[in-house]
Design an enzyme around this catalytic site. Structure first.
Site, PDB file in Angstrom:
ATOM      1  N   THR A   1      57.500 -15.220  52.345  1.00 50.97           N
ATOM      2  CA  THR A   1      57.023 -13.925  53.104  1.00 50.97           C
ATOM      3  C   THR A   1      57.580 -12.879  52.945  1.00 50.97           C
ATOM      4  OG1 THR A   1      55.724 -13.195  55.134  1.00 50.97           O
ATOM      5  CG2 THR A   1      57.805 -13.744  55.781  1.00 50.97           C
TER       6      THR A   1
ATOM      7  N   LYS B   1      57.002 -12.465  48.134  1.00 50.56           N
ATOM      8  CA  LYS B   1      55.865 -13.655  47.226  1.00 50.56           C
ATOM      9  C   LYS B   1      55.880 -14.215  45.886  1.00 50.56           C
ATOM     10  CE  LYS B   1      52.748 -14.010  51.753  1.00 50.56           C
ATOM     11  NZ  LYS B   1      51.744 -13.916  52.297  1.00 50.56           N
TER      12      LYS B   1
ATOM     13  N   ALA C   1      42.506  -4.528  47.498  1.00 53.28           N
ATOM     14  CA  ALA C   1      42.500  -4.931  46.645  1.00 53.28           C
ATOM     15  C   ALA C   1      43.877  -5.540  45.815  1.00 53.28           C
ATOM     16  CB  ALA C   1      41.980  -4.453  45.427  1.00 53.28           C
ATOM     17  N   GLY C   2      45.122  -5.397  46.869  1.00 53.02           N
ATOM     18  CA  GLY C   2      45.976  -5.995  46.998  1.00 53.02           C
ATOM     19  C   GLY C   2      46.777  -7.002  46.673  1.00 53.02           C
TER      20      GLY C   2
ATOM     21  N   THR D   1      41.295   2.454  45.590  1.00 56.27           N
ATOM     22  CA  THR D   1      41.066   2.405  45.029  1.00 56.27           C
ATOM     23  C   THR D   1      40.233   1.768  43.313  1.00 56.27           C
ATOM     24  OG1 THR D   1      43.633   3.214  44.884  1.00 56.27           O
ATOM     25  CG2 THR D   1      43.095   3.134  42.970  1.00 56.27           C
TER      26      THR D   1
ATOM     27  N   MET E   1      42.355  -9.733  58.494  1.00 55.56           N
ATOM     28  CA  MET E   1      43.450 -10.431  58.395  1.00 55.56           C
ATOM     29  C   MET E   1      45.003 -10.037  59.317  1.00 55.56           C
ATOM     30  SD  MET E   1      42.462 -11.097  54.456  1.00 55.56           S
ATOM     31  CE  MET E   1      44.232 -12.010  53.722  1.00 55.56           C
TER      32      MET E   1
ATOM     33  N   GLY F   1      43.708 -12.230  62.685  1.00 55.74           N
ATOM     34  CA  GLY F   1      44.056 -12.736  61.380  1.00 55.74           C
ATOM     35  C   GLY F   1      45.330 -14.270  62.474  1.00 55.74           C
TER      36      GLY F   1
HETATM   37  P1  ATR Z   1      49.339  -5.964  50.598  1.00 55.95           P
HETATM   38  O1  ATR Z   1      50.369  -6.955  49.797  1.00 55.95           O
HETATM   39  O2  ATR Z   1      49.104  -6.061  52.538  1.00 55.95           O
HETATM   40  O3  ATR Z   1      47.476  -7.020  50.201  1.00 55.95           O
HETATM   41  P2  ATR Z   1      49.424  -4.154  48.751  1.00 55.95           P
HETATM   42  O4  ATR Z   1      49.576  -4.767  47.635  1.00 55.95           O
HETATM   43  O5  ATR Z   1      50.088  -2.458  48.970  1.00 55.95           O
HETATM   44  O6  ATR Z   1      49.588  -5.133  50.314  1.00 55.95           O
HETATM   45  O7  ATR Z   1      48.074  -3.718  48.805  1.00 55.95           O
HETATM   46  C1  ATR Z   1      47.610  -2.686  50.145  1.00 55.95           C
HETATM   47  C2  ATR Z   1      46.073  -2.741  50.675  1.00 55.95           C
HETATM   48  O8  ATR Z   1      45.363  -1.589  51.580  1.00 55.95           O
HETATM   49  C3  ATR Z   1      45.859  -2.194  49.425  1.00 55.95           C
HETATM   50  O9  ATR Z   1      44.179  -2.315  48.909  1.00 55.95           O
HETATM   51  C4  ATR Z   1      45.389  -0.395  49.710  1.00 55.95           C
HETATM   52  O10 ATR Z   1      44.236   0.754  48.811  1.00 55.95           O
HETATM   53  P3  ATR Z   1      44.768   0.758  47.719  1.00 55.95           P
HETATM   54  O11 ATR Z   1      45.137  -0.187  46.155  1.00 55.95           O
HETATM   55  O12 ATR Z   1      43.570   2.337  47.323  1.00 55.95           O
HETATM   56  O13 ATR Z   1      45.890   1.610  47.710  1.00 55.95           O
HETATM   57  C5  ATR Z   1      44.988  -0.575  50.731  1.00 55.95           C
HETATM   58  N1  ATR Z   1      45.210   0.398  51.891  1.00 55.95           N
HETATM   59  C6  ATR Z   1      46.242   0.300  52.171  1.00 55.95           C
HETATM   60  N2  ATR Z   1      45.892   1.666  53.050  1.00 55.95           N
HETATM   61  C7  ATR Z   1      45.065   1.771  53.494  1.00 55.95           C
HETATM   62  C8  ATR Z   1      44.361   2.889  53.563  1.00 55.95           C
HETATM   63  N3  ATR Z   1      44.825   3.683  55.208  1.00 55.95           N
HETATM   64  N4  ATR Z   1      42.502   2.586  54.117  1.00 55.95           N
HETATM   65  C9  ATR Z   1      42.673   2.278  53.097  1.00 55.95           C
HETATM   66  N5  ATR Z   1      42.696   1.143  52.500  1.00 55.95           N
HETATM   67  C10 ATR Z   1      43.991   1.410  52.454  1.00 55.95           C
END
Ligand code: ATR
Length: 276
Positions: free
Chosen positions: A63, A67, A130-131, A155, A216, A240
């Site tokens: 986790t 990962k 998109a993370g 983004t 999720m 989730g």
């Molecule tokens: P994870 O492994 O949980 O996917 P991550 O790779 O850091 O973590 O991705 C976090 C995701 O949540 C991203 O899509 C991020 O958007 P950005 O790519 O623009 O950073 C999104 N995210 C995080 N905080 C957010 C918020 N307050 N509002 C909208 N999207 C958010």
């Protein structure tokens, strides 16, 4: 004979529900499984994994934040792990080869389609974020044959890049939140916005009474995203927790060849009776 040893490895790890879930699976199936939690030092994930297998460990769940490192460490990846770019399940085969699997997406799809009777086939699906979490679910989601998948992210360029990597014969597009149009049958929140009590800015017109929302994330309270979905007239918003239990069941099946029942385990977790 002592039980076979499994563990979840992360940092931090004390909050993990996996030991409880797998203990319940072991009790239910009668499989001789002992499952613990390991906090690996941030700079020694690989050494911690190696020592675990050297002392006879049979399998690991991986986790946050390891990962991607597990993906790099595995000698062999399953197709789901390959496309996810992340591994949440490790095991060794008879030749000693380290295999990496990712059960997150299968867990999500099983929770939606089996536990909640949600139809994905032929439907428009919106995925927010998109993370890493979203990347992990896209291939199993596309395998369920939706009509279309739109990936929307704060983004936009990250959503566009992620969408461009999938060529499953199903339209997959990426955009910013302001460019999401039309009604969706299913909206999956894979952003980490809920962690900050935040909500992506979404147009209410994307929801109708038949829309299903799926966050999720999960928690004792309704998540901000699920609260928003319900406020827009959607009949259902699912958190989730079921995905967590289903991905665990997939890992257990991958290690033991036995598929545990998940309903009673989910009920125990919802009750809070299983929190340790
Ligand atoms: P994870 O492994 O949980 O996917 P991550 O790779 O850091 O973590 O991705 C976090 C995701 O949540 C991203 O899509 C991020 O958007 P950005 O790519 O623009 O950073 C999104 N995210 C995080 N905080 C957010 C918020 N307050 N509002 C909208 N999207 C958010």
């Amino acid at each position: 004979m002592s039980d076979d040893l499994y563990a979840v490895i992360g940092h931090p790890i004390s909050h993990s529900k996996s030991p409880r879930i797998h203990s319940l699976f072991a009790a239910q199936t009668g499989e001789p499984v002992e499952y613990t939690a390991i906090q690996a030092p941030l700079d020694d994930f690989e050494g911690t994994v190696q020592r675990f297998f050297e002392r006879g460990g049979k399998g690991l769940n991986v986790t946050v934040p390891f990962k991607e490192q597990a993906w790099k460490l595995a000698d062999q990846l399953t197709p789901a792990a390959e496309s996810a770019g992340a591994v949440n399940t490790l095991f060794r085969d008879a030749d000693g080869k380290l295999w990496g699997e990712n059960t997150d997406g299968t867990g999500l799809v099983r929770d939606l389609t089996v536990n909640h009777d949600v139809t994905i086939n032929g439907r428009r699906v919106l995925v927010l974020g998109a993370g890493g979490a979203v990347r992990g679910i896209l291939a199993p989601l596309l395998a369920a044959q939706p009509a279309e998948v739109v990936i929307a992210n704060r983004t936009a360029s990250k959503a566009e890049a992620l969408a461009a990597g999938f060529d499953a014969g199903i339209p997959v597009t990426g955009c910013g939140f302001a460019d999401v149009h039309g009604v969706f049958a299913l909206i999956i929140n894979g952003t980490s916005a809920s962690l900050q009590g935040d909500l992506p800015p979404l147009d209410p017109a994307i929801v109708d009474p038949a829309t299903v929302g799926y966050d999720m994330m999960y928690g004792a309270e309704v998540t901000p995203f699920n609260g928003w979905v319900l406020d827009q007239s959607a009949a259902r918003a699912i958190d989730g927790l079921g995905m967590l239990v289903e991905q665990a069941a997939e890992s257990f099946y991958c290690w033991r060849g036995v598929r545990p029942q998940t309903a009673t385990v989910m009920a125990a977790l919802r009750d809070g009776t299983s929190d340790t």
